[in-house]
Scaffold this motif. Sequence first.
Motif, short mmCIF file in Angstrom:
data_model
loop_
_atom_site.label_atom_id
_atom_site.label_comp_id
_atom_site.label_asym_id
_atom_site.label_seq_id
_atom_site.Cartn_x
_atom_site.Cartn_y
_atom_site.Cartn_z
N LEU A 76 0.79 -1.23 0.00
CA LEU A 76 0.00 0.00 0.00
C LEU A 76 0.83 1.28 0.00
CD1 LEU A 76 -2.75 1.43 0.11
CD2 LEU A 76 -2.73 1.08 2.60
N PRO A 77 1.82 1.45 0.88
CA PRO A 77 2.56 2.72 0.88
C PRO A 77 3.22 3.04 -0.46
CG PRO A 77 2.97 1.53 2.92
CD PRO A 77 2.23 0.59 2.01
N ARG A 134 -0.78 0.18 10.82
CA ARG A 134 0.50 0.81 10.50
C ARG A 134 0.67 1.00 8.99
NH1 ARG A 134 4.65 -1.73 11.41
NH2 ARG A 134 3.88 -3.77 12.02
N ALA A 135 0.16 0.06 8.20
CA ALA A 135 0.25 0.19 6.74
C ALA A 135 -0.59 1.38 6.27
CB ALA A 135 -0.21 -1.10 6.07
N PHE A 136 -1.78 1.53 6.81
CA PHE A 136 -2.61 2.68 6.46
C PHE A 136 -1.93 3.98 6.86
CE2 PHE A 136 -6.49 -0.19 6.69
CZ PHE A 136 -6.72 -0.17 5.33
N ALA A 153 -2.99 16.68 8.71
CA ALA A 153 -3.95 15.61 9.02
C ALA A 153 -3.29 14.59 9.96
CB ALA A 153 -4.41 14.92 7.75
N ASP A 154 -4.07 14.03 10.85
CA ASP A 154 -3.58 13.03 11.80
C ASP A 154 -3.67 11.65 11.15
OD1 ASP A 154 -3.11 11.25 13.88
OD2 ASP A 154 -4.28 12.39 15.35
N ALA A 155 -2.59 11.25 10.49
CA ALA A 155 -2.58 9.99 9.73
C ALA A 155 -2.86 8.78 10.63
CB ALA A 155 -1.25 9.82 9.01
N GLU A 156 -2.32 8.79 11.84
CA GLU A 156 -2.53 7.65 12.74
C GLU A 156 -4.00 7.50 13.11
OE1 GLU A 156 0.02 8.03 16.10
OE2 GLU A 156 1.79 7.31 15.02
#
Length: 199
Positions: A76-77, A134-136, A153-156
């Motif tokens: 994904l990343p 973690r992948a997202f 934006a708060d990715a976590e």
Amino acid sequence: MSPRGVAIPDVRQQLFDAAERVLLSKGPSGLTGRAITTEAGCATGLLYNHFADLDTFLAALFLDRAGRASAGMARLPGLAGSGDVVGNLMDAIETLLAGNLLALAGLAMARPSILSHLGDALADGTLEMDASERAFTAYLRAEQEHGRVHADADAESLALALVGAAHQLLLTRGPQSPDLRDRMRRTASALISAVTPRQ
């Protein structure tokens, strides 16, 4: 060996596939050794020829499916900056749904005895319960670098919301629900639209 004495190729995978079908049709309470071997079309004792007990078998099933899903999620990343953000996220979510990993995670919660069999895999890092989250997160951070997601934006938290939504929809609608993927896409779209820079 089958009931007629004919060798069964890749018996572990046959039993794993049968267990998934039983889990999806009957839920965690329906997962018995007899139900699994009946679904697999093999002798009742075959499962115990390969695994010490049912929990050991279910832990092995979880590890097998988690490994497959992790391999899919790891890609994904690398998709950041290409395609559609929501589309990329939905492809990754499809990896989780197709592998029934979310249903299996629910099974592990319903049968805590399985977790004790996962101890070594958890300890040595073979199994990472937060791998999809973690992948997202990694993907969304990469999209921030490409300017397709707001830098602040708060990715976590977005990643946690995506995984949590997928779990909730799976638990409340079931894996065979005709609107599961549509509802998940709507959820992902709502989350991402709030952090996407306007053109």
